[in-house]
Design an enzyme around this catalytic site. Structure first.
Site, mmCIF file in Angstrom:
data_model
loop_
_atom_site.group_PDB
_atom_site.id
_atom_site.type_symbol
_atom_site.label_atom_id
_atom_site.label_comp_id
_atom_site.label_asym_id
_atom_site.label_seq_id
_atom_site.Cartn_x
_atom_site.Cartn_y
_atom_site.Cartn_z
ATOM 1 N N HIS A 96 86.312 67.300 16.221
ATOM 2 C CA HIS A 96 87.354 67.904 15.393
ATOM 3 C C HIS A 96 87.824 69.240 15.966
ATOM 4 C CE1 HIS A 96 86.651 64.786 12.442
ATOM 5 N NE2 HIS A 96 85.379 64.947 12.716
ATOM 6 N N ARG A 148 99.527 69.451 19.287
ATOM 7 C CA ARG A 148 99.289 68.458 18.223
ATOM 8 C C ARG A 148 99.345 69.095 16.838
ATOM 9 N NH1 ARG A 148 94.707 68.145 15.055
ATOM 10 N NH2 ARG A 148 94.124 66.082 14.277
ATOM 11 N N GLU A 191 97.117 61.351 11.544
ATOM 12 C CA GLU A 191 97.116 61.523 12.992
ATOM 13 C C GLU A 191 96.268 60.392 13.552
ATOM 14 O OE1 GLU A 191 96.140 61.589 16.145
ATOM 15 O OE2 GLU A 191 95.064 63.492 16.195
ATOM 16 N N ASP A 241 88.585 59.717 4.301
ATOM 17 C CA ASP A 241 87.901 59.590 5.586
ATOM 18 C C ASP A 241 86.592 58.843 5.429
ATOM 19 O OD1 ASP A 241 86.486 60.256 8.148
ATOM 20 O OD2 ASP A 241 88.291 61.437 8.439
ATOM 21 N N GLY A 254 92.501 59.332 7.213
ATOM 22 C CA GLY A 254 91.639 59.843 8.263
ATOM 23 C C GLY A 254 91.722 61.354 8.307
ATOM 24 N N GLU A 275 90.567 50.797 3.193
ATOM 25 C CA GLU A 275 90.527 49.444 2.659
ATOM 26 C C GLU A 275 89.720 49.354 1.367
ATOM 27 O OE1 GLU A 275 91.387 49.340 6.965
ATOM 28 O OE2 GLU A 275 89.864 50.346 5.750
ATOM 29 N N ASP A 283 93.979 71.617 19.990
ATOM 30 C CA ASP A 283 95.189 71.115 20.648
ATOM 31 C C ASP A 283 96.378 71.657 19.852
ATOM 32 O OD1 ASP A 283 97.362 69.735 21.620
ATOM 33 O OD2 ASP A 283 96.388 67.776 21.607
ATOM 34 N N GLU A 329 91.744 52.246 19.736
ATOM 35 C CA GLU A 329 90.922 52.483 18.536
ATOM 36 C C GLU A 329 91.507 51.865 17.268
ATOM 37 O OE1 GLU A 329 89.915 56.632 18.207
ATOM 38 O OE2 GLU A 329 88.251 56.422 19.593
ATOM 39 N N HIS A 339 95.484 66.887 24.199
ATOM 40 C CA HIS A 339 94.170 66.303 24.412
ATOM 41 C C HIS A 339 94.260 64.811 24.742
ATOM 42 C CE1 HIS A 339 94.726 65.141 20.171
ATOM 43 N NE2 HIS A 339 93.861 64.194 20.422
#
Length: 431
Positions: free
Chosen positions: A93, A102, A191, A148, A126, A177, A99, A200, A375
């Site tokens: 993190h 970002r 993100e 998350d 997330g 989900e 970054d 991923e 990154h």
């Protein structure tokens, strides 16, 4: 189950563990094995704010605490659990948050769309440490659900408390989900982008959140994404990894060359190149409209390409990169889109940067070679042996990116390329 906090920021720890934020790639090369080792240790890979969540958690607007979801969702696989667990380490993190390209682009996008966020309900898919959720709260969101699956959610909850935002930001520890949100939402922010954009497979969680909760006409940030590829020349990289073995302290170690090539170039490499390495204009591999794309579309992406080299140089492989745009839902995703490296029809010289003079135009987060480094860097598919190409020589073929059957978070890459009367195939796996 209910939170013992007694207020609306009901954080609920699940029995399963999950993911976190992203990674900030250093300037050196990242191989697949490097990423796996870093993930296992929780150190610094370009992991992302993997804000997927798992575990049955329900949140009800205006109430405190959560209950365990009663719906029977497909359980998280061992691969998913390992993936979520890798995001529990603070190093991942830290790398993502540092970054600045970002993080500051996301903050600017939130403020640009403040009128669509203020007084509205937001889901951060997330959430990682919760930084984007807090940005949304600062922009005036009525309520933010920060979801998350990683245990980083525990820290996110503490960050929210420390910033006196517990009445606005609700941290849900679980997979998208599985968690329950008992209201429709106006905005989804995430993100989700991986190496080569789709590595991923976190975009699937954004799609799930969209289909479960987003109101008609709601806002998704980012709204569109584009993946590009281009042929590259990189003699320094090849010399460093391969030619080194031809003369080692006066000893002929060329017998090492086959193994050196396999070890250096069998897997995709995440590293930084410049516009000077790129031989011609890029080709768009895939354009993603986050308002429309389906999970099925992510299983396999195929494109055919044809390039004409702008110079005489050894062709060492292909580079992949992406950009994302932060459009509102009313903006056509195909309007006024200028791909990276296609700026004012100027040659690629590494000096061009994409700037938006009109503040009403969509913000763009670009990972192109000529833009400020991030990154994500660029993803390189190197050939075992370079191909000499002349100026204006054609380079053509096809590329297929597909989710691995072993683990959908892995990416199989099938690359066919031909030039100068010779044809080749390169297959690799991004793990």
């Amino acid at each position: 189950m209910y939170s013992s906090s007694g207020h609306s920021n009901g954080y609920h720890p699940q029995q399963q563990h999950g993911q976190g934020e992203k990674h900030f790639g250093a300037t050196h090369t990242h191989t697949q094995k490097d990423r796996v080792r870093r993930g296992a240790r929780g150190a610094s890979s370009r992991s992302r704010d993997l804000r997927d969540a798992h575990g049955g958690v329900a949140a009800t607007a205006g109430t405190s605490g959560f209950r365990v979801s009663e719906q029977n969702q497909k359980p998280a696989s061992d691969f998913d659990m390992a993936y979520f667990h890798s995001y529990a380490h603070v190093g991942i993190h830290e790398e993502m948050i540092k970054d600045r390209v970002r993080t500051e682009t996301y903050r600017a996008a939130i403020m640009q769309h403040q009128s669509a966020i203020a007084g509205k309900v937001v889901v951060d898919v997330g959430c990682g440490t919760g930084i984007l959720s807090i940005f949304c709260a600062q922009a005036g969101a009525k309520r933010v659900y920060a979801v998350d699956a990683s245990e980083i959610a525990l820290q996110a909850n503490e960050v929210v408390k420390a910033n006196n935002l517990s009445d606005t930001v609700i941290v849900l520890h679980g997979r998208v989900e599985d968690v329950e949100i008992d209201e429709e939402v106006d905005v989804i922010i995430s993100e989700w982008m991986g190496y080569m954009l789709l590595y991923e497979s976190m975009l699937g969680s954004v799609i799930t959140a969209r289909d479960r909760w987003l109101k008609p006409g709601g806002l998704i940030l980012p709204s569109t994404a584009s993946l590009y590829m281009a042929p590259v020349t990189h003699p320094d990289r090849y010399s460093e990894s391969i030619d080194f073995w031809r003369n080692v302290y006066g000893i002929d170690m060329s017998a090492m060359l086959p193994l050196a090539k396999q070890c250096a170039f069998e897997e995709p490499c995440v590293e930084t190149i410049t516009g000077e390495n790129v031989l011609t204009w890029p080709h768009m591999v895939k354009r993603v409209d986050c308002y429309k794309i389906t999970i099925h579309e992510l299983e396999s992406v195929t494109t055919e390409y044809k390039f004409k080299s702008m110079m005489r140089a050894p062709l060492h492989g292909f580079a992949f990169w992406f950009d994302v745009e932060f459009n509102g839902p009313a903006v056509s995703p195909m309007n006024n889109h200028t791909p990276a490296l296609l700026v004012d029809n100027n040659p690629i010289d590494g000096s061009q940067t994409k700037k938006r003079a009109n503040p009403n135009e969509a913000l763009v987060l670009s990972t192109a070679p000529e833009d400020p480094p991030t990154h994500w860097q660029q993803t390189m598919i190197y050939f075992y042996d370079p191909i000499e190409v002349e100026q204006d020589q054609l380079i053509e073929g096809s590329a297929t990116l597909s989710q691995s059957k072993e683990n959908p978070r892995f990416m199989n890459i099938h690359l066919e390329y031909a030039s100068g009367g010779r044809a080749f195939v390169k297959e690799s796996v991004m793990r």
